[in-house]
Design a protein around this motif. Structure first.
Motif, PDB file in Angstrom:
ATOM      1  N   THR A  64       0.823  -1.199   0.000  1.00 46.60           N
ATOM      2  CA  THR A  64       0.000   0.000   0.000  1.00 46.60           C
ATOM      3  C   THR A  64       0.860   1.252   0.000  1.00 46.60           C
ATOM      4  O   THR A  64       2.090   1.184  -0.048  1.00 46.60           O
ATOM      5  CB  THR A  64      -0.995  -0.020   1.189  1.00 46.60           C
ATOM      6  OG1 THR A  64      -1.955   1.035   1.013  1.00 46.60           O
ATOM      7  CG2 THR A  64      -0.294   0.142   2.517  1.00 46.60           C
ATOM      8  N   CYS A  65       0.203   2.393   0.029  1.00 44.61           N
ATOM      9  CA  CYS A  65       0.915   3.663  -0.062  1.00 44.61           C
ATOM     10  C   CYS A  65       1.470   4.056   1.308  1.00 44.61           C
ATOM     11  O   CYS A  65       0.888   3.739   2.345  1.00 44.61           O
ATOM     12  CB  CYS A  65      -0.044   4.740  -0.577  1.00 44.61           C
ATOM     13  SG  CYS A  65       0.751   6.330  -0.867  1.00 44.61           S
ATOM     14  N   SER A  66       2.580   4.799   1.292  1.00 44.41           N
ATOM     15  CA  SER A  66       3.169   5.265   2.553  1.00 44.41           C
ATOM     16  C   SER A  66       2.295   6.285   3.273  1.00 44.41           C
ATOM     17  O   SER A  66       2.540   6.580   4.441  1.00 44.41           O
ATOM     18  CB  SER A  66       4.533   5.906   2.280  1.00 44.41           C
ATOM     19  OG  SER A  66       5.407   4.965   1.745  1.00 44.41           O
ATOM     20  N   ASP A  67       1.326   6.800   2.597  1.00 47.61           N
ATOM     21  CA  ASP A  67       0.425   7.807   3.176  1.00 47.61           C
ATOM     22  C   ASP A  67       0.013   7.402   4.595  1.00 47.61           C
ATOM     23  O   ASP A  67      -0.440   6.278   4.824  1.00 47.61           O
ATOM     24  CB  ASP A  67      -0.818   7.931   2.278  1.00 47.61           C
ATOM     25  CG  ASP A  67      -1.665   9.147   2.633  1.00 47.61           C
ATOM     26  OD1 ASP A  67      -2.137   9.225   3.793  1.00 47.61           O
ATOM     27  OD2 ASP A  67      -1.844  10.022   1.772  1.00 47.61           O
ATOM     28  N   SER A  68       0.168   8.344   5.523  1.00 47.14           N
ATOM     29  CA  SER A  68      -0.061   8.024   6.941  1.00 47.14           C
ATOM     30  C   SER A  68      -1.529   7.764   7.267  1.00 47.14           C
ATOM     31  O   SER A  68      -1.854   7.306   8.363  1.00 47.14           O
ATOM     32  CB  SER A  68       0.459   9.164   7.813  1.00 47.14           C
ATOM     33  OG  SER A  68      -0.197  10.371   7.478  1.00 47.14           O
ATOM     34  N   GLY A  81      -4.631   0.972  -3.111  1.00 47.11           N
ATOM     35  CA  GLY A  81      -4.495   2.399  -3.376  1.00 47.11           C
ATOM     36  C   GLY A  81      -5.522   3.152  -2.540  1.00 47.11           C
ATOM     37  O   GLY A  81      -6.315   2.535  -1.831  1.00 47.11           O
ATOM     38  N   HIS A  82      -5.521   4.461  -2.616  1.00 44.44           N
ATOM     39  CA  HIS A  82      -6.422   5.191  -1.715  1.00 44.44           C
ATOM     40  C   HIS A  82      -6.840   6.553  -2.256  1.00 44.44           C
ATOM     41  O   HIS A  82      -6.202   7.121  -3.137  1.00 44.44           O
ATOM     42  CB  HIS A  82      -5.737   5.377  -0.352  1.00 44.44           C
ATOM     43  CG  HIS A  82      -4.531   6.280  -0.423  1.00 44.44           C
ATOM     44  ND1 HIS A  82      -4.586   7.623  -0.119  1.00 44.44           N
ATOM     45  CD2 HIS A  82      -3.260   6.031  -0.795  1.00 44.44           C
ATOM     46  CE1 HIS A  82      -3.381   8.151  -0.292  1.00 44.44           C
ATOM     47  NE2 HIS A  82      -2.554   7.216  -0.704  1.00 44.44           N
ATOM     48  N   THR A  83      -7.891   7.058  -1.661  1.00 44.54           N
ATOM     49  CA  THR A  83      -8.415   8.398  -1.908  1.00 44.54           C
ATOM     50  C   THR A  83      -7.311   9.448  -1.742  1.00 44.54           C
ATOM     51  O   THR A  83      -6.492   9.340  -0.845  1.00 44.54           O
ATOM     52  CB  THR A  83      -9.504   8.695  -0.836  1.00 44.54           C
ATOM     53  OG1 THR A  83     -10.450   7.647  -0.849  1.00 44.54           O
ATOM     54  CG2 THR A  83     -10.186  10.014  -1.086  1.00 44.54           C
ATOM     55  N   ASP A  84      -7.325  10.447  -2.593  1.00 43.22           N
ATOM     56  CA  ASP A  84      -6.474  11.628  -2.398  1.00 43.22           C
ATOM     57  C   ASP A  84      -4.980  11.276  -2.339  1.00 43.22           C
ATOM     58  O   ASP A  84      -4.231  11.829  -1.531  1.00 43.22           O
ATOM     59  CB  ASP A  84      -6.899  12.356  -1.092  1.00 43.22           C
ATOM     60  CG  ASP A  84      -6.329  13.757  -0.997  1.00 43.22           C
ATOM     61  OD1 ASP A  84      -6.339  14.479  -2.020  1.00 43.22           O
ATOM     62  OD2 ASP A  84      -5.845  14.129   0.102  1.00 43.22           O
ATOM     63  N   CYS A  85      -4.545  10.342  -3.187  1.00 44.54           N
ATOM     64  CA  CYS A  85      -3.146   9.898  -3.127  1.00 44.54           C
ATOM     65  C   CYS A  85      -2.205  10.999  -3.643  1.00 44.54           C
ATOM     66  O   CYS A  85      -2.284  11.418  -4.799  1.00 44.54           O
ATOM     67  CB  CYS A  85      -2.958   8.622  -3.951  1.00 44.54           C
ATOM     68  SG  CYS A  85      -1.271   7.973  -3.855  1.00 44.54           S
ATOM     69  N   GLY A  86      -1.310  11.445  -2.766  1.00 43.20           N
ATOM     70  CA  GLY A  86      -0.382  12.522  -3.124  1.00 43.20           C
ATOM     71  C   GLY A  86       0.573  12.125  -4.232  1.00 43.20           C
ATOM     72  O   GLY A  86       0.966  12.959  -5.061  1.00 43.20           O
ATOM     73  N   ALA A  87       0.960  10.860  -4.268  1.00 45.15           N
ATOM     74  CA  ALA A  87       1.877  10.390  -5.314  1.00 45.15           C
ATOM     75  C   ALA A  87       1.199  10.461  -6.679  1.00 45.15           C
ATOM     76  O   ALA A  87       1.776  10.940  -7.659  1.00 45.15           O
ATOM     77  CB  ALA A  87       2.321   8.956  -5.007  1.00 45.15           C
ATOM     78  N   VAL A  88      -0.042  10.026  -6.716  1.00 47.75           N
ATOM     79  CA  VAL A  88      -0.804  10.065  -7.971  1.00 47.75           C
ATOM     80  C   VAL A  88      -1.029  11.522  -8.387  1.00 47.75           C
ATOM     81  O   VAL A  88      -0.894  11.884  -9.560  1.00 47.75           O
ATOM     82  CB  VAL A  88      -2.147   9.308  -7.808  1.00 47.75           C
ATOM     83  CG1 VAL A  88      -3.076   9.588  -8.980  1.00 47.75           C
ATOM     84  CG2 VAL A  88      -1.879   7.810  -7.670  1.00 47.75           C
TER      85      VAL A  88
HETATM   86 ZN   LIG Z   1      -0.802   7.664  -1.651  1.00 45.52          ZN
END
Ligand SMILES: [Zn+2]
Length: 190
Positions: free
Chosen positions: A42-46, A94-101
């Motif tokens: 998954t994404c590193s997003d906290s 993946g997730h909502t509001d992904c900063g990487a994307v």
């Molecule tokens: Zn993300």
């Protein structure tokens, strides 16, 4: 007190609470080895945690995080979960509001080389029917596209295990903003 000291104090306090709330049996259960059944990429997003899919992920979920939940930037870790730990499920979230994307959509020119390199392995996906005002939808479609893309790469990479039915690769969208209209915090299989 500096912010760093405050953070360290908080960490040790919270760990103290954790130690108090778990008995010896809990630790003995996984003290000699791990036996997770899910590899979660998954994404590193906290805002994204393995607790969204398993209440207590300790010894249950082998978690790999990177920006944009990408196969390409963590192949060794993934192989460890799949080949050594033999988890029968690889869940790519993946997730909502992904900063990487969002950064990939915006353009990566201003980023340091190291970050640029990791962002450039994300796919881009243009949605022709969208107006500029549909930015959230553009992000959402790109997150969904990225999940499908990562699943496709992983499916190719592990096709032998998949054919033997020893592994299944599944994509999911963690929606903490109800962008998909199925509920706040819902994990939606893609
Ligand atoms: Zn993300």
């Amino acid at each position: 007190m500096t912010i760093h000291q405050q953070l360290l104090d908080k960490i040790l306090n919270d760990n103290e609470e954790y130690v108090r709330s778990h008995d010896l049996d809990y630790f003995l259960g996984h003290s000699r080895g791990q036996s997770p059944q899910i590899t979660m990429l998954t994404c590193s997003d906290s805002r994204v945690s393995s607790q969204i899919i398993v209440q207590d992920p300790v010894n249950r979920v082998f978690v790999i995080k990177n920006i944009g939940n990408q196969v390409a930037t963590c192949e060794g870790s993934l192989d460890y979960g799949i080949y050594h730990l033999k988890t029968p499920l690889l869940l790519i979230v993946g997730h909502t509001d992904c900063g990487a994307v969002k950064a990939r959509i915006k353009g990566v020119r201003g980023e340091p080389r190291t970050i640029r390199r990791e962002l450039l392995s994300l796919p881009t996906y243009s949605v022709e029917s969208l107006q500029d005002t549909d930015y959230d939808q553009l992000v959402r479609e790109n997150v969904l596209n990225n999940i499908r893309y990562q699943v496709k790469i992983a499916t190719g990479k592990y096709q032998e295990l998949i054919q033997k039915d020893e592994l299944r690769v599944v994509g999911a969208y963690y929606d903490f903003r109800n962008d998909l209209g199925q509920g706040w915090g819902r994990v939606v299989l893609v």
